[in-house]
Write a protein that holds these residues in place. Structure first.
Motif, mmCIF file in Angstrom:
data_model
loop_
_atom_site.group_PDB
_atom_site.id
_atom_site.type_symbol
_atom_site.label_atom_id
_atom_site.label_comp_id
_atom_site.label_asym_id
_atom_site.label_seq_id
_atom_site.Cartn_x
_atom_site.Cartn_y
_atom_site.Cartn_z
ATOM 1 N N CYS A 24 0.902 -0.956 -0.056
ATOM 2 C CA CYS A 24 -0.184 -0.055 -0.199
ATOM 3 C C CYS A 24 0.677 1.254 0.127
ATOM 4 C CB CYS A 24 -0.778 -0.063 1.335
ATOM 5 S SG CYS A 24 -1.892 1.533 1.344
ATOM 6 N N PHE A 25 2.024 1.258 0.930
ATOM 7 C CA PHE A 25 2.948 2.261 0.693
ATOM 8 C C PHE A 25 3.482 2.708 -0.398
ATOM 9 C CE2 PHE A 25 7.146 4.104 1.882
ATOM 10 C CZ PHE A 25 6.781 5.065 2.540
ATOM 11 N N VAL A 26 4.021 1.480 -1.094
ATOM 12 C CA VAL A 26 4.690 1.648 -2.471
ATOM 13 C C VAL A 26 3.763 2.092 -3.334
ATOM 14 C CG1 VAL A 26 5.963 0.042 -4.236
ATOM 15 C CG2 VAL A 26 6.609 -0.037 -1.665
ATOM 16 N N TYR A 27 2.633 1.465 -3.422
ATOM 17 C CA TYR A 27 1.817 1.784 -4.796
ATOM 18 C C TYR A 27 0.739 2.880 -4.574
ATOM 19 C CZ TYR A 27 3.390 -2.792 -6.894
ATOM 20 O OH TYR A 27 4.357 -3.894 -7.465
ATOM 21 N N HIS A 139 -1.671 9.905 9.389
ATOM 22 C CA HIS A 139 -1.707 10.783 8.189
ATOM 23 C C HIS A 139 -0.819 10.451 7.333
ATOM 24 C CE1 HIS A 139 -4.733 13.182 10.228
ATOM 25 N NE2 HIS A 139 -4.234 13.187 11.394
ATOM 26 N N PRO A 140 -0.495 9.423 6.497
ATOM 27 C CA PRO A 140 0.597 9.202 5.872
ATOM 28 C C PRO A 140 0.610 10.111 4.673
ATOM 29 C CG PRO A 140 -1.111 7.820 5.475
ATOM 30 C CD PRO A 140 -1.490 8.408 6.758
ATOM 31 N N GLN A 141 -0.351 10.801 4.381
ATOM 32 C CA GLN A 141 -0.554 11.697 3.039
ATOM 33 C C GLN A 141 0.021 13.023 3.521
ATOM 34 O OE1 GLN A 141 -2.496 9.212 3.207
ATOM 35 N NE2 GLN A 141 -2.382 8.438 1.120
ATOM 36 N N SER A 142 0.486 13.507 4.579
ATOM 37 C CA SER A 142 1.092 14.559 5.060
ATOM 38 C C SER A 142 2.432 14.792 4.373
ATOM 39 C CB SER A 142 0.852 14.973 6.422
ATOM 40 O OG SER A 142 1.510 16.344 6.672
ATOM 41 N N SER A 143 2.548 15.484 3.392
ATOM 42 C CA SER A 143 3.772 15.665 2.756
ATOM 43 C C SER A 143 4.805 16.500 3.637
ATOM 44 C CB SER A 143 3.740 16.335 1.344
ATOM 45 O OG SER A 143 3.336 17.427 1.445
ATOM 46 N N ASN A 144 4.325 17.104 4.575
ATOM 47 C CA ASN A 144 5.234 18.091 5.493
ATOM 48 C C ASN A 144 5.539 17.430 6.598
ATOM 49 O OD1 ASN A 144 4.934 20.373 3.832
ATOM 50 N ND2 ASN A 144 2.912 20.979 4.551
ATOM 51 N N SER A 145 5.325 15.977 6.840
ATOM 52 C CA SER A 145 5.742 15.186 8.095
ATOM 53 C C SER A 145 7.370 15.246 8.038
ATOM 54 C CB SER A 145 5.084 13.702 8.129
ATOM 55 O OG SER A 145 5.723 13.124 6.955
ATOM 56 N N LYS A 146 7.843 15.001 9.005
ATOM 57 C CA LYS A 146 9.170 14.855 9.552
ATOM 58 C C LYS A 146 9.889 13.821 8.493
ATOM 59 C CE LYS A 146 12.870 14.150 12.950
ATOM 60 N NZ LYS A 146 13.188 13.842 14.323
ATOM 61 N N PHE A 147 8.983 12.708 8.444
ATOM 62 C CA PHE A 147 9.464 11.600 7.576
ATOM 63 C C PHE A 147 9.639 12.101 6.070
ATOM 64 C CE2 PHE A 147 8.552 8.074 4.576
ATOM 65 C CZ PHE A 147 9.309 7.118 4.872
ATOM 66 N N TRP A 148 8.495 12.702 5.506
ATOM 67 C CA TRP A 148 8.661 12.898 4.098
ATOM 68 C C TRP A 148 9.747 13.973 3.826
ATOM 69 C CZ3 TRP A 148 7.470 9.397 0.989
ATOM 70 C CH2 TRP A 148 6.459 8.570 1.093
ATOM 71 N N LYS A 149 9.942 15.057 4.821
ATOM 72 C CA LYS A 149 10.922 15.896 4.820
ATOM 73 C C LYS A 149 12.060 15.560 4.600
ATOM 74 C CE LYS A 149 8.550 19.981 6.660
ATOM 75 N NZ LYS A 149 8.519 20.769 7.832
#
Length: 162
Positions: A24-27, A139-149
């Motif tokens: 789910c994460f990858v696709y 909230h995996p879709q938050s592009s501003n999370s520390k992970f995605w940054k």
């Protein structure tokens, strides 16, 4: 630079039919954040390698045309007795001096890295990993999370169309 993709994604592929979080994460999650919201182009096995293509050469060609290699570290990947072909090629490309940078995403708490292949341990020692924390699943879709940054920090610069 002749590259088509910003990153080639390597993940443990499940041999059973049940969809798991990693798939789910990858696709879904990665393409939504990195492609749709940040403008990157990913190459994902199963999506960008076509039926009928020679898988081994397609993997090698796609990796050569990628600026980064993203490896998702999970217990399934670590405990796999025989690493996948793309994992072998990625580690080879990461360790020879061809400037292919690897981004390691630790999707589960791995603990000690002693069960990892020596090449992966070496890369972790050199640069560390980006850790996925449980709270990201809310909230995996938050592009501003520390992970995605952190992921974007390791990605190549994107050129926004004007």
């Amino acid at each position: 630079d002749g590259k088509i993709y910003d990153a080639y994604v390597i993940y443990p592929r499940s041999h059973n039919n049940e969809a798991n979080f990693v798939e789910c994460f990858v696709y879904q999650i990665m393409p939504d954040i990195l492609e749709n919201k940040c403008g990157y182009k990913l190459c994902i096995y199963g999506r960008d390698i076509y039926p009928g293509e020679d898988t081994a050469s397609a993997i090698e060609k796609r990796m050569q045309k990628s600026r980064r290699l993203i490896i998702l570290l999970t217990h399934q990947l670590i405990n796999c007795k025989e690493p996948t072909y793309d994992q072998h090629i990625a580690l080879y490309n990461a360790l020879i001096p061809n400037n292919t940078k690897v981004i390691l995403l630790e999707m589960e708490t791995i603990g000690t890295y002693e069960n990892l292949q020596e090449s992966l341990r070496f890369i972790i020692k050199q640069q560390g990993t980006v850790k996925w924390k449980e709270q990201h699943t809310v909230h995996p879709q938050s592009s501003n999370s520390k992970f995605w940054k952190q992921v974007r920090y390791h990605m190549p610069l994107t050129v926004k169309p004007s």
